[in-house]
Design an enzyme around this catalytic site. Structure first.
Site, PDB file in Angstrom:
ATOM      1  N   LEU A 254     -14.209  -0.084  12.778  1.00 37.45           N
ATOM      2  CA  LEU A 254     -13.770  -0.579  11.576  1.00 37.45           C
ATOM      3  C   LEU A 254     -13.620  -2.112  11.407  1.00 37.45           C
ATOM      4  O   LEU A 254     -13.812  -2.507  10.375  1.00 37.45           O
ATOM      5  CB  LEU A 254     -12.248   0.085  11.259  1.00 37.45           C
ATOM      6  CG  LEU A 254     -12.148   1.427  10.422  1.00 37.45           C
ATOM      7  CD1 LEU A 254     -13.254   2.472  11.327  1.00 37.45           C
ATOM      8  CD2 LEU A 254     -10.728   1.884  10.101  1.00 37.45           C
TER       9      LEU A 254
ATOM     10  N   GLY B  78      -5.909   3.832  17.993  1.00 40.01           N
ATOM     11  CA  GLY B  78      -5.302   3.012  16.837  1.00 40.01           C
ATOM     12  C   GLY B  78      -4.489   4.137  16.115  1.00 40.01           C
ATOM     13  O   GLY B  78      -5.131   5.124  15.814  1.00 40.01           O
TER      14      GLY B  78
ATOM     15  N   ASP C 204     -10.323   4.528   1.448  1.00 43.63           N
ATOM     16  CA  ASP C 204     -10.849   4.041   2.806  1.00 43.63           C
ATOM     17  C   ASP C 204     -11.682   4.988   3.478  1.00 43.63           C
ATOM     18  O   ASP C 204     -12.680   4.896   3.939  1.00 43.63           O
ATOM     19  CB  ASP C 204      -9.721   3.749   3.516  1.00 43.63           C
ATOM     20  CG  ASP C 204      -9.151   2.350   3.457  1.00 43.63           C
ATOM     21  OD1 ASP C 204      -9.758   1.446   2.744  1.00 43.63           O
ATOM     22  OD2 ASP C 204      -8.036   1.996   3.891  1.00 43.63           O
TER      23      ASP C 204
ATOM     24  N   LYS D 178       0.695  -1.197   0.139  1.00 41.86           N
ATOM     25  CA  LYS D 178      -0.034   0.107   0.001  1.00 41.86           C
ATOM     26  C   LYS D 178       0.785   1.314   0.012  1.00 41.86           C
ATOM     27  O   LYS D 178       0.395   2.060  -0.685  1.00 41.86           O
ATOM     28  CB  LYS D 178      -1.043  -0.002   1.521  1.00 41.86           C
ATOM     29  CG  LYS D 178      -2.059  -0.909   0.962  1.00 41.86           C
ATOM     30  CD  LYS D 178      -3.255  -0.962   1.955  1.00 41.86           C
ATOM     31  CE  LYS D 178      -4.293  -1.670   2.111  1.00 41.86           C
ATOM     32  NZ  LYS D 178      -5.363  -1.150   2.758  1.00 41.86           N
TER      33      LYS D 178
HETATM   34  P1  NAP Z   1      -2.636  -2.257  11.647  1.00 46.62           P
HETATM   35  O1  NAP Z   1      -1.707  -1.345  10.790  1.00 46.62           O
HETATM   36  O2  NAP Z   1      -1.856  -3.762  11.797  1.00 46.62           O
HETATM   37  O3  NAP Z   1      -2.552  -1.520  12.996  1.00 46.62           O
HETATM   38  C1  NAP Z   1      -3.377  -2.203  14.052  1.00 46.62           C
HETATM   39  C2  NAP Z   1      -3.543  -1.384  15.305  1.00 46.62           C
HETATM   40  O4  NAP Z   1      -4.157  -1.888  16.498  1.00 46.62           O
HETATM   41  C3  NAP Z   1      -2.462  -0.722  15.981  1.00 46.62           C
HETATM   42  O5  NAP Z   1      -2.784   0.732  16.258  1.00 46.62           O
HETATM   43  C4  NAP Z   1      -2.274  -1.541  17.230  1.00 46.62           C
HETATM   44  O6  NAP Z   1      -1.333  -0.691  18.161  1.00 46.62           O
HETATM   45  C5  NAP Z   1      -3.512  -1.743  17.515  1.00 46.62           C
HETATM   46  N1  NAP Z   1      -3.499  -2.916  18.365  1.00 46.62           N
HETATM   47  C6  NAP Z   1      -3.254  -4.165  18.043  1.00 46.62           C
HETATM   48  N2  NAP Z   1      -3.293  -5.150  18.932  1.00 46.62           N
HETATM   49  C7  NAP Z   1      -3.562  -4.512  20.185  1.00 46.62           C
HETATM   50  C8  NAP Z   1      -3.530  -4.605  21.541  1.00 46.62           C
HETATM   51  N3  NAP Z   1      -3.487  -6.192  21.767  1.00 46.62           N
HETATM   52  N4  NAP Z   1      -3.710  -3.668  22.319  1.00 46.62           N
HETATM   53  C9  NAP Z   1      -3.983  -2.340  21.778  1.00 46.62           C
HETATM   54  N5  NAP Z   1      -3.886  -2.233  20.494  1.00 46.62           N
HETATM   55  C10 NAP Z   1      -3.624  -3.250  19.931  1.00 46.62           C
HETATM   56  O7  NAP Z   1      -3.722  -2.464  11.091  1.00 46.62           O
HETATM   57  P2  NAP Z   1      -4.890  -1.522  10.332  1.00 46.62           P
HETATM   58  O8  NAP Z   1      -4.573  -1.855   8.681  1.00 46.62           O
HETATM   59  O9  NAP Z   1      -4.759  -0.388  10.788  1.00 46.62           O
HETATM   60  O10 NAP Z   1      -6.301  -2.261  10.551  1.00 46.62           O
HETATM   61  C11 NAP Z   1      -6.912  -2.025  11.803  1.00 46.62           C
HETATM   62  C12 NAP Z   1      -8.279  -2.858  11.923  1.00 46.62           C
HETATM   63  O11 NAP Z   1      -9.098  -2.054  10.956  1.00 46.62           O
HETATM   64  C13 NAP Z   1      -8.441  -4.238  11.380  1.00 46.62           C
HETATM   65  O12 NAP Z   1      -9.223  -4.820  12.261  1.00 46.62           O
HETATM   66  C14 NAP Z   1      -8.974  -3.956   9.897  1.00 46.62           C
HETATM   67  O13 NAP Z   1      -9.391  -5.385   9.620  1.00 46.62           O
HETATM   68  C15 NAP Z   1      -9.802  -2.733  10.197  1.00 46.62           C
HETATM   69  N6  NAP Z   1      -9.995  -2.097   8.862  1.00 46.62           N
HETATM   70  C16 NAP Z   1     -11.162  -2.179   8.488  1.00 46.62           C
HETATM   71  C17 NAP Z   1     -11.673  -1.487   7.303  1.00 46.62           C
HETATM   72  C18 NAP Z   1     -12.739  -1.442   6.483  1.00 46.62           C
HETATM   73  O14 NAP Z   1     -12.934  -1.368   5.467  1.00 46.62           O
HETATM   74  N7  NAP Z   1     -13.967  -1.865   7.528  1.00 46.62           N
HETATM   75  C19 NAP Z   1     -10.545  -1.041   6.291  1.00 46.62           C
HETATM   76  C20 NAP Z   1      -9.154  -0.849   7.110  1.00 46.62           C
HETATM   77  C21 NAP Z   1      -9.029  -1.469   8.138  1.00 46.62           C
HETATM   78  P3  NAP Z   1       0.095  -0.677  18.009  1.00 46.62           P
HETATM   79  O15 NAP Z   1       0.504   0.307  17.298  1.00 46.62           O
HETATM   80  O16 NAP Z   1       0.499  -0.549  19.565  1.00 46.62           O
HETATM   81  O17 NAP Z   1       0.744  -2.217  17.865  1.00 46.62           O
END
Ligand code: NAP
Length: 278
Positions: free
Chosen positions: A220, A131, A105, A68
């Protein structure tokens, strides 16, 4: 018969992607002569594979993990929102062979909310974003574009929140991950962009007892659609929006461009996306 229109999704890994199910449903539903294909791309082949797809007549592709951000260096034009977010999820291959990179997004996030709550007025008060991963930047960019006066950003790893806040300026304030109670009090928009609440992950536990009664809580996470955060919020009488609609609406722009038809996001489609392994 006319030549079919071609698009797809590139990534690595790619076979788990739900985008083919979504776009191929729309192709069939709207009776369009086209195909949407998942394509596994090796990191050292990214540029070559993109050139090949253009030569083969593809109209464009979605881009997923891990390309990405790196894909931006191959684009001839980068939309403002993709540039601010620093990542693209949709490429358009123009008829002259040039590549436009976009990030849809935030569009999907906003359109989904306005679909359920047309009178949502995010500019009327502060927002809390939980997040600071890939999705958070798109959400913050969109909230600011919608006129949100102040965003409190909370992330387990504070340095990541600091980096995002710095890139967006003084309307984004970093708050300690463990100080959410205070941060939530005056928020009228709360958005979970962490992966907490996803299947296999712990829940995002927030104290929702002392928050504004006219708050809108968005998650999300779309697997499951009804996260425990949303269930609790609904029990307490708050308005909520889940992540599935965002996933579908963000795909609308790519599909419209590649296949010359604006697709419909319907309840039937949502049910299909939730079937089987989803
Ligand atoms: P990412 O880049 O991997 O970021 C993950 C986030 O979650 C980080 O802020 C991380 O914090 C936090 N996190 C993970 N485990 C944690 C824990 N045990 N305690 C506290 N914080 C935790 O993922 P992303 O791409 O941003 O996606 C995040 C979510 O959004 C996912 O569930 C994804 O499926 C969803 N999403 C949905 C859509 C949609 O169209 N609905 C689009 C995009 C994403 P740290 O920085 O501390 O690791």
């Amino acid at each position: 018969m006319n030549k079919p229109l071609l698009a797809g999704v590139i990534g690595n890994p790619i076979w788990h992607s739900k985008s083919p199910r979504l776009h191929n449903y729309w192709l069939k539903f709207h009776k369009i002569n086209g195909y949407y294909i998942p394509i596994h791309v090796e990191p050292n082949k990214l540029e070559d594979n993109i050139s090949d797809l253009i030569s083969l007549g593809f109209r464009g592709v979605n881009v997923t993990i891990p390309y990405k951000s790196s894909i931006l260096s191959f684009a001839d034009t980068i939309t403002d929102r993709a540039a601010v977010i620093g990542a693209a999820n949709t490429l358009y291959f123009n008829s002259d062979g040039k590549i436009t990179a976009d990030n849809t997004d935030g569009y999907g996030f906003k359109k989904n909310i306005y679909h359920y709550f047309p009178s949502w007025m995010p500019a009327n008060g502060p927002a809390v974003v939980l997040g600071a991963g890939g999705a958070a930047k798109a959400i913050i960019h969109t909230l600011l574009s919608e006129g949100v006066p102040r965003i409190k950003l909370l992330n387990r790893t504070k340095s990541k929140a600091n980096a995002i806040a710095e890139s967006f300026g003084n309307k984004v304030e970093v708050v300690d991950w463990y100080a959410s109670d205070e941060a939530l009090k005056d928020a009228i928009s709360i958005v979970n962009t962490t992966s907490l609440g996803m299947v296999g992950q712990p829940d995002l536990k927030l104290n929702l007892k002392n928050i504004s009664s006219n708050v809108l809580i968005t998650d999300l996470v779309y697997n499951p659609v009804d996260t425990n955060l949303l269930k609790t919020a609904k029990t307490l009488g708050y308005n909520t929006v889940d992540g599935l609609g965002m996933l579908l609406y963000q795909a609308e722009l790519g599909f419209s461009n590649w296949f010359n038809h604006k697709p419909d996001v319907t309840e039937e489609l949502k049910a299909i996306m939730l079937e089987e392994d989803f």
